[in-house]
Scaffold this motif. Structure first.
Motif, PDB file in Angstrom:
ATOM      1  N   GLY A   1       0.825  -1.056  -0.049  1.00 38.07           N
ATOM      2  CA  GLY A   1      -0.008  -0.086  -0.034  1.00 38.07           C
ATOM      3  C   GLY A   1       0.835   1.304  -0.064  1.00 38.07           C
ATOM      4  O   GLY A   1       0.511   2.164  -0.702  1.00 38.07           O
ATOM      5  N   GLY A   2       1.748   1.252   0.843  1.00 37.12           N
ATOM      6  CA  GLY A   2       2.856   2.296   0.809  1.00 37.12           C
ATOM      7  C   GLY A   2       3.453   2.591  -0.321  1.00 37.12           C
ATOM      8  O   GLY A   2       3.492   3.721  -0.829  1.00 37.12           O
ATOM      9  N   ALA A   3       3.922   1.578  -1.099  1.00 32.69           N
ATOM     10  CA  ALA A   3       4.463   1.794  -2.258  1.00 32.69           C
ATOM     11  C   ALA A   3       3.847   2.244  -3.210  1.00 32.69           C
ATOM     12  O   ALA A   3       4.058   3.086  -4.084  1.00 32.69           O
ATOM     13  N   ALA A   4       2.464   2.057  -3.188  1.00 34.46           N
ATOM     14  CA  ALA A   4       1.525   2.584  -4.354  1.00 34.46           C
ATOM     15  C   ALA A   4       1.258   3.897  -4.164  1.00 34.46           C
ATOM     16  O   ALA A   4       1.104   4.614  -5.147  1.00 34.46           O
ATOM     17  N   ALA A   5       1.396   4.502  -3.137  1.00 28.06           N
ATOM     18  CA  ALA A   5       1.114   5.963  -3.042  1.00 28.06           C
ATOM     19  C   ALA A   5       2.095   6.759  -1.953  1.00 28.06           C
ATOM     20  O   ALA A   5       2.320   5.949  -0.986  1.00 28.06           O
ATOM     21  N   ALA A   6       2.664   7.591  -2.543  1.00 29.09           N
ATOM     22  CA  ALA A   6       3.602   8.502  -1.628  1.00 29.09           C
ATOM     23  C   ALA A   6       2.936   8.614  -0.147  1.00 29.09           C
ATOM     24  O   ALA A   6       3.415   8.614   0.892  1.00 29.09           O
ATOM     25  N   ALA A   7       1.730   8.973  -0.259  1.00 26.91           N
ATOM     26  CA  ALA A   7       0.787   9.379   0.850  1.00 26.91           C
ATOM     27  C   ALA A   7       0.907   8.303   2.065  1.00 26.91           C
ATOM     28  O   ALA A   7       0.641   8.309   3.405  1.00 26.91           O
ATOM     29  N   GLY A   8       1.446   7.000   1.751  1.00 23.62           N
ATOM     30  CA  GLY A   8       1.397   6.130   2.760  1.00 23.62           C
ATOM     31  C   GLY A   8       2.188   6.270   3.963  1.00 23.62           C
ATOM     32  O   GLY A   8       2.028   5.766   4.831  1.00 23.62           O
ATOM     33  N   LEU A   9       3.056   7.262   3.794  1.00 20.82           N
ATOM     34  CA  LEU A   9       3.894   7.558   4.837  1.00 20.82           C
ATOM     35  C   LEU A   9       3.378   8.271   6.191  1.00 20.82           C
ATOM     36  O   LEU A   9       3.451   8.208   7.080  1.00 20.82           O
ATOM     37  N   ALA A  10       1.862   8.684   6.132  1.00 14.26           N
ATOM     38  CA  ALA A  10       1.132   9.175   6.916  1.00 14.26           C
ATOM     39  C   ALA A  10       0.407   8.257   7.677  1.00 14.26           C
ATOM     40  O   ALA A  10      -0.292   8.648   8.592  1.00 14.26           O
TER      41      ALA A  10
ATOM     42  N   HIS B   1      -7.481 -11.018   6.824  1.00 13.64           N
ATOM     43  CA  HIS B   1      -7.469 -10.978   5.539  1.00 13.64           C
ATOM     44  C   HIS B   1      -6.988  -9.852   4.861  1.00 13.64           C
ATOM     45  O   HIS B   1      -7.807  -9.495   4.215  1.00 13.64           O
ATOM     46  N   GLY B   2      -5.925  -9.789   5.058  1.00 12.29           N
ATOM     47  CA  GLY B   2      -5.175  -8.410   4.194  1.00 12.29           C
ATOM     48  C   GLY B   2      -5.339  -8.826   2.818  1.00 12.29           C
ATOM     49  O   GLY B   2      -4.954  -9.730   2.573  1.00 12.29           O
ATOM     50  N   ARG B   3      -5.539  -7.869   2.201  1.00 11.62           N
ATOM     51  CA  ARG B   3      -5.359  -7.989   0.609  1.00 11.62           C
ATOM     52  C   ARG B   3      -4.678  -6.728   0.146  1.00 11.62           C
ATOM     53  O   ARG B   3      -5.039  -5.582   0.609  1.00 11.62           O
ATOM     54  N   PRO B   4      -3.903  -6.739  -0.786  1.00 13.98           N
ATOM     55  CA  PRO B   4      -3.331  -5.657  -1.193  1.00 13.98           C
ATOM     56  C   PRO B   4      -4.363  -4.703  -1.777  1.00 13.98           C
ATOM     57  O   PRO B   4      -5.201  -4.965  -2.173  1.00 13.98           O
ATOM     58  N   GLU B   5      -3.990  -3.359  -1.538  1.00 11.79           N
ATOM     59  CA  GLU B   5      -4.656  -2.108  -1.658  1.00 11.79           C
ATOM     60  C   GLU B   5      -5.426  -2.298  -3.077  1.00 11.79           C
ATOM     61  O   GLU B   5      -6.575  -1.996  -3.329  1.00 11.79           O
TER      62      GLU B   5
ATOM     63  N   ASP C   1     -11.671  -3.564   4.100  1.00 15.86           N
ATOM     64  CA  ASP C   1     -10.688  -3.143   3.113  1.00 15.86           C
ATOM     65  C   ASP C   1      -9.424  -2.554   3.685  1.00 15.86           C
ATOM     66  O   ASP C   1      -8.273  -2.535   3.281  1.00 15.86           O
ATOM     67  N   ARG C   2      -9.258  -2.107   4.838  1.00 15.51           N
ATOM     68  CA  ARG C   2      -8.107  -1.680   5.658  1.00 15.51           C
ATOM     69  C   ARG C   2      -7.481  -2.901   6.132  1.00 15.51           C
ATOM     70  O   ARG C   2      -6.358  -2.651   6.264  1.00 15.51           O
ATOM     71  N   GLY C   3      -8.130  -3.984   6.192  1.00 13.25           N
ATOM     72  CA  GLY C   3      -7.368  -5.151   6.850  1.00 13.25           C
ATOM     73  C   GLY C   3      -7.649  -5.459   8.214  1.00 13.25           C
ATOM     74  O   GLY C   3      -6.903  -6.181   8.807  1.00 13.25           O
ATOM     75  N   ASP C   4      -8.600  -4.851   8.745  1.00 11.55           N
ATOM     76  CA  ASP C   4      -8.789  -4.978  10.134  1.00 11.55           C
ATOM     77  C   ASP C   4      -9.328  -6.280  10.372  1.00 11.55           C
ATOM     78  O   ASP C   4      -9.105  -6.871  11.640  1.00 11.55           O
ATOM     79  N   GLY C   5     -10.105  -6.728   9.466  1.00 14.04           N
ATOM     80  CA  GLY C   5     -10.618  -8.217   9.911  1.00 14.04           C
ATOM     81  C   GLY C   5     -11.630  -8.472  10.830  1.00 14.04           C
ATOM     82  O   GLY C   5     -11.821  -9.519  11.400  1.00 14.04           O
ATOM     83  N   ASN C   6     -12.235  -7.369  11.400  1.00  7.51           N
ATOM     84  CA  ASN C   6     -13.250  -7.588  12.259  1.00  7.51           C
ATOM     85  C   ASN C   6     -14.400  -6.339  12.018  1.00  7.51           C
ATOM     86  O   ASN C   6     -13.784  -5.236  11.453  1.00  7.51           O
TER      87      ASN C   6
ATOM     88  N   ARG D   1      -9.062   0.271  -2.847  1.00 10.14           N
ATOM     89  CA  ARG D   1      -9.151   1.655  -2.339  1.00 10.14           C
ATOM     90  C   ARG D   1      -7.593   2.183  -2.475  1.00 10.14           C
ATOM     91  O   ARG D   1      -7.105   2.744  -1.462  1.00 10.14           O
ATOM     92  N   THR D   2      -7.196   1.999  -3.672  1.00 10.75           N
ATOM     93  CA  THR D   2      -5.838   2.924  -3.683  1.00 10.75           C
ATOM     94  C   THR D   2      -6.151   4.418  -3.526  1.00 10.75           C
ATOM     95  O   THR D   2      -7.112   5.203  -3.703  1.00 10.75           O
TER      96      THR D   2
END
Ligand code: SF4
Ligand code: SF4
Lengths: 400, 258, 161
Positions: free
Chosen positions: B22-31, B43-47, B199-204, C73-74
């Motif tokens: 996710g972080g690599a896909a968008a620079a804003a990932g650093l936030a 169940h994380g799945r790539p963004e 979608d965030r990967g919280d799984g709950n 959700r990119t």
């Protein structure tokens, strides 16, 4: 066969413009009502998350159903080849178009996002009855429009029968579709029956004809043209048949429902314990809508024009009551998620829901009626829809 | 249920991997706050990967553990998704409720049952069938949602839902929505199984988290297609029912103890 | 013929712009100028400014379907990220006041925004009226350097066509 002269109504008298203005005023009120509902949201209506379809739907479905029925007279003329009805056909077609327009407007303006109509026109889910209805309604406008054209334009007159037949079949499907809007709702017990669609068809005959008769009589009385008894009595006889058929269907519908144990609850609700809905059913739908008109029309009173008009008015009022019971009564009756258990929640589970229509809803509905009448009033002024005279002698000539 | 799990690159990714992608896909990932990484991800799945039909999200409600008078799940839902709790609403009859506590009582035995009622995420959803524009839809992973971009507010779905799971937003929300949970006037809405959290990967879901936090453990959320998931195991152990099973809608929410 | 068409287009656009601008806003050369605030976060938008001015709606439209229907959700092209960057420093929103990023141009072009009846106009984690929250606070220093810019009428007319 003698020919009939069709003529526009003059429409320059004070009375005409008063009528026109009065109807226009109601259209304006309707527009204001829509504006309020659109601006503040459905919070200004009596509808809520329990009664999700309210008075506007009652008006809209009534008008749409009646629109299909108003075409009856024209259908009899062209499909069943009854010459006596031929001069009555153009008014029948225009009235049917006008009622359909009014009904659709109310339906559409009651949407939560009425500004997104374009979405409804561009996104379709073909599993949905609603989507099919969108096509049925547009097709109706097209076919009845063409039919009207074949009646008004001599050069295409030969297609009149074909167009009339197409319109006739189409509107039967259309009313079936409207009835099925409800029939497909497995969740609502009152609708759990295959009778709904045929019942809607026969109801459409009665309501449409009642409206047609009133408009016809009014048009002739107010323009000083002659409307002979022959026509009146013939249409009256037709109305009797239709109203009796409605009564028959309603009785059969409830009897079959009573036969199935799973419908006992909802039947008891409508027939016995439903408070306002029970009253509306017995007094409105049965007595006012069916029994009283039958008594009037079949007794000596039915020979007088005023009483025929009264009977028509009663049929229409009964029709509104029937729609109210069918649409709102079905929602007032609680969904039975846990049969046999008492339910209690913050979301009004297990309780009979109440509904009080609000002013905007009422005026939105009335606005639809006003639009329909306004269109008709205007159309008979600009188009040759009404025979100059329908006295008994002229009509008698048609039959031979 | 016998469906095979998908190929190796779809097996549950570690939270680190997911975040990395996710972080690599968008620079804003650093936030992204570092704390999030510690979260357990089921169940994380790539963004950039769409929801997959290999997964079917569902919930098991153990009504025997659901406490009378407790509405922690309801509060948690309203907080997470930004709808006004009905008690605070000026128009309680018109206020949306995504989840509600239902008290059932047997008139004969007086036995009381408590349970939360919410959208059942039907596999054969009547709401989706009737929706004229296709705004009501079922996502690949079984979550039934309303696409508010195409919802015209006709309320046909509300008429069709056998569980009264849906609400119309009756009044303007005036920018009180959560950034993650768009919702608005004139559109219909219902439980989303906290799709933003999934979608965030919280799984709950928020409700299940709250129920667990309160120590009741009446709600268990998970992937019903994965035989190894907690919910699948429990579903095999406990007798469960679907509400209005006669309608044959194959519900994503199963109840034990009703 | 082509010339005539072009002329017609110009006349129409001018008329439309003049009409759109019949607000109380200050007018310059017959049309009010939208105030375009620099983004709080970030140096460069996901696409060229010019491209974004003309096509942001297309990108948003495509992205929204992917997000809602497929669950993708990119961040690139997501409305949420637009808001994260463009929320005004004073109102904390992209659409609360008439000079806020989205509203400013949209009222100039007389195009109704439908987004914010459902979407929050504020960045995630923000409390009303606080533009800078935990996520964006470290950008504060940039603000000082960036003044609010005005776009010229010609530039906007270009967009409108
Ligand atoms: S419970 Fe109701 S809203 Fe939810 S999927 Fe089933 S029919 Fe649709
Ligand atoms: S209210 Fe919206 S989601 Fe429901 S059926 Fe109508 S368009 Fe579909």
């Amino acid at each position: 066969m003698a020919s009939i002269t069709f003529r526009e109504v003059e429409g320059s008298s004070l009375k005409y413009w008063l009528l026109f203005g009065g109807l226009g005023l109601f259209v304006l009120f309707g527009a204001l009502a829509w504006n309020t509902m659109h601006h503040y949201g459905h919070v200004v209506t009596g509808m809520d998350n329990q009664i999700v379809w309210g008075l506007p739907h009652v008006f809209a479905v009534f008008l749409i159903v009646a629109a299909s029925g108003a075409l009856n007279v024209a259908s009899i003329a062209s499909v069943f080849n009854k010459p006596m009805y031929k001069p009555l056909a153009p008014l029948s077609a225009i009235l049917s178009l006008a009622l359909m327009l009014g009904g659709l407007l109310v339906l559409v303006l009651d949407l939560g996002r009425s500004d997104r109509l374009i979405v409804a026109m561009t996104h379709f889910n073909f599993k949905s009855m609603f989507t099919w209805n969108v096509f049925l309604y547009s097709g109706f406008f097209g076919l009845v429009g063409i039919y009207l054209w074949t009646m008004l334009d001599r050069t295409v007159k030969s297609y009149s029968k074909a167009a009339g037949t197409a319109a006739f079949i189409w509107r039967l499907i259309l009313t079936t579709g409207t009835g099925s809007l409800f029939g497909f709702l497995i969740a609502r017990e009152l609708y759990g029956t295959a009778m709904l669609a045929p019942m809607f068809i026969i109801m459409s005959f009665a309501y449409g004809l009642a409206i047609y008769l009133m408009v016809l009589a009014a048009a002739y009385a107010w323009t000083g043209r002659t409307l002979g008894d022959a026509v009146m009595m013939r249409l009256k006889g037709l109305l009797v048949v239709f109203v009796a058929a409605v009564l028959y269907f309603v009785v059969v519908h409830h009897m079959t429902n009573l036969y199935f144990a799973k419908f006992h609850g909802v039947e008891a609700f409508i027939l016995r314990d439903g408070g306002i809905f029970t009253t509306l059913f017995w007094v409105g739908q049965i007595v006012i809508g069916c029994v009283a008109p039958l008594v009037i029309l079949l007794s000596g009173l039915g020979k007088q024009r005023t009483w025929i008009m009264v009977a028509c008015g009663l049929v229409i009022a009964g029709g509104m009551a029937q729609m109210y019971v069918t649409i709102i009564g079905a929602q007032a009756y609680p969904l039975d998620m846990f049969p046999g258990l008492i339910e209690n929640s913050s979301f009004y589970d297990g309780v009979v829901n109440s509904y009080t229509p609000s002013m905007p809803e009422l005026f939105l509905g009335l606005g639809g009626v006003a639009i329909a009448l306004l269109v008709t009033t205007f159309a008979i002024k600009v188009l040759r829809l009404l025979p100059a005279s329908l006295d008994d002698a002229t009509v008698a000539k048609l039959e031979h | 249920m016998s469906e095979l799990k998908p190929m190796s690159d779809q097996t549950p990714a570690s939270p680190e991997r997911r975040r990395f992608v996710g972080g690599a896909a968008a620079a804003a990932g650093l936030a992204i706050a570092p704390g999030v990484m510690l979260h357990q991800v089921a169940h994380g799945r790539p963004e950039e990967q769409a929801a997959s039909s290999a997964v079917r999200w569902g919930m098991l409600v153990d009504a025997t553990k659901c406490a009378a008078g407790c509405d922690d799940c309801v509060t948690a839902c309203s907080t997470e998704n930004g709808w006004t709790p009905v008690a605070e609403s000026k128009h309680p009859k018109q206020a949306p409720q995504w989840i509600r506590k239902l008290e059932l009582q047997d008139p004969l035995t007086q036995v009381e049952t408590n349970l939360p009622m919410l959208c059942q995420h039907c596999a054969e959803p009547p709401c989706v069938d009737v929706c004229p524009t296709g705004a009501s839809f079922k996502r690949a992973d079984g979550i039934v949602l309303v696409n508010r971009h195409t919802c015209i507010g006709c309320r046909y779905c509300m008429m069709a839902c056998p569980y009264k799971a849906r609400s119309l937003v009756h009044e303007p929300l005036n920018d009180t929505q959560k950034p993650d949970v768009p919702r608005g006037i004139g559109c219909v809405e219902s439980c989303t199984l906290c799709v933003q959290k999934i979608d965030r990967g919280d799984g709950n879901t928020a409700c299940a988290e709250a129920c667990t936090a309160a120590g009741h453990n009446a709600l268990l959320f998970g992937d019903m297609n994965d035989p190894e998931s907690e919910i699948s195991k429990r579903l095999r152990e406990l007798p469960t029912k679907q509400v209005r099973a006669d309608l044959n809608l194959n519900l994503g929410v199963r109840y034990h103890g009703i | 013929m082509k010339r005539l068409l072009a002329l017609g287009a110009v006349v129409l656009t001018t008329a439309a712009l003049a009409w759109a601008g019949s607000d109380t806003q200050p007018k310059a050369g017959g049309a009010p100028m939208p105030v375009i605030q620099k983004a709080v976060k970030g140096e460069q938008c996901v696409e060229d400014t010019d491209y974004m001015r003309r096509n942001h709606m297309v990108l948003l439209d495509q992205h929204r379907d992917k997000t809602v229907i497929e669950g993708v959700r990119t961040k690139k092209y997501s409305l949420k990220e637009c808001i994260n960057c463009h929320a005004s420093e004073t109102t904390g929103s992209v659409a609360a006041a008439k000079d806020d990023f989205c509203v400013s141009c949209h009222s100039y072009a007389a195009v109704k925004i439908d987004c914010f009846e459902c979407h929050s106009t504020k960045p995630q984690g923000s409390i009303a009226m606080h533009s800078l929250n935990a996520e964006t606070a470290h950008y504060k220093h940039k603000l000082a350097a960036q003044a609010t810019s005005k776009v010229s009428v010609e530039e906007m007319a270009g967009v409108a066509q």
